[in-house]
Design a protein around this motif. Structure first.
Motif, mmCIF file in Angstrom:
data_model
loop_
_atom_site.group_PDB
_atom_site.id
_atom_site.type_symbol
_atom_site.label_atom_id
_atom_site.label_comp_id
_atom_site.label_asym_id
_atom_site.label_seq_id
_atom_site.Cartn_x
_atom_site.Cartn_y
_atom_site.Cartn_z
ATOM 1 N N LEU A 11 0.851 -1.181 0.000
ATOM 2 C CA LEU A 11 0.000 0.000 0.000
ATOM 3 C C LEU A 11 0.889 1.235 0.000
ATOM 4 O O LEU A 11 1.621 1.477 0.956
ATOM 5 N N VAL A 28 -6.651 2.774 4.462
ATOM 6 C CA VAL A 28 -5.840 1.621 4.858
ATOM 7 C C VAL A 28 -6.606 0.761 5.857
ATOM 8 O O VAL A 28 -6.637 -0.467 5.741
ATOM 9 N N ARG A 48 2.815 -1.265 4.316
ATOM 10 C CA ARG A 48 2.404 0.102 4.006
ATOM 11 C C ARG A 48 3.594 1.048 3.981
ATOM 12 O O ARG A 48 4.481 0.979 4.830
#
Length: 143
Positions: A11, A28, A48
């Protein structure tokens, strides 16, 4: 018995100061909650990286070797995607051609790219020349 390797989801997020603020943390959280409800959730690992610039994006792909790349941020239409500047004090447009070249380098690893950015259809078309599955936005999208 051999254990299957997890599918890595990278991400990436960018929301430079000069752009409209988005609630990327909420996005998220919603992705993680959705995955937690999936039957095969243990087969996926989410990594992430926030406030990314072009170098950060490339470095994260090199380090993580993701199967799925999900970008959240601002699109600039035909020009490209808006990332953080290299000094993180502004914004920088990464061109459509540069994005295509980046994903071409990792076509043997990355299976899917999601561009959650306004007007990112042109980027999906060039990335799709190298990556089998690409999701993008045709118009402006709300937060």
């Amino acid at each position: 018995m051999t254990q299957e390797r997890s599918r890595r989801i990278l991400l990436l997020a960018a929301n430079p100061r000069q752009t409209m603020p988005f609630r990327l943390d909420k996005e998220v959280r919603e992705i993680k909650q959705g995955l937690a409800l999936a039957n095969n959730r243990n087969q996926f690992e989410i990594i992430r990286r926030g406030a990314v610039n072009a170098a950060d994006m490339q470095q994260a792909i090199v380090e993580i070797s993701p199967h799925i790349v999900h970008f959240s941020g601002q699109g600039a239409g035909e020009s490209g995607l808006i990332l953080e500047s290299s000094d993180h004090n502004g914004s920088h447009v990464v061109t459509t051609a540069a994005l295509a070249n980046l994903f071409a380098l990792f076509a043997d690893i990355i299976e899917c790219v999601v561009l959650n950015a306004c007007y990112s259809e042109i980027q999906s078309q060039v990335i799709n020349q190298h990556i089998g599955y690409v999701v993008s936005m045709i118009h402006e999208i709300a937060d």
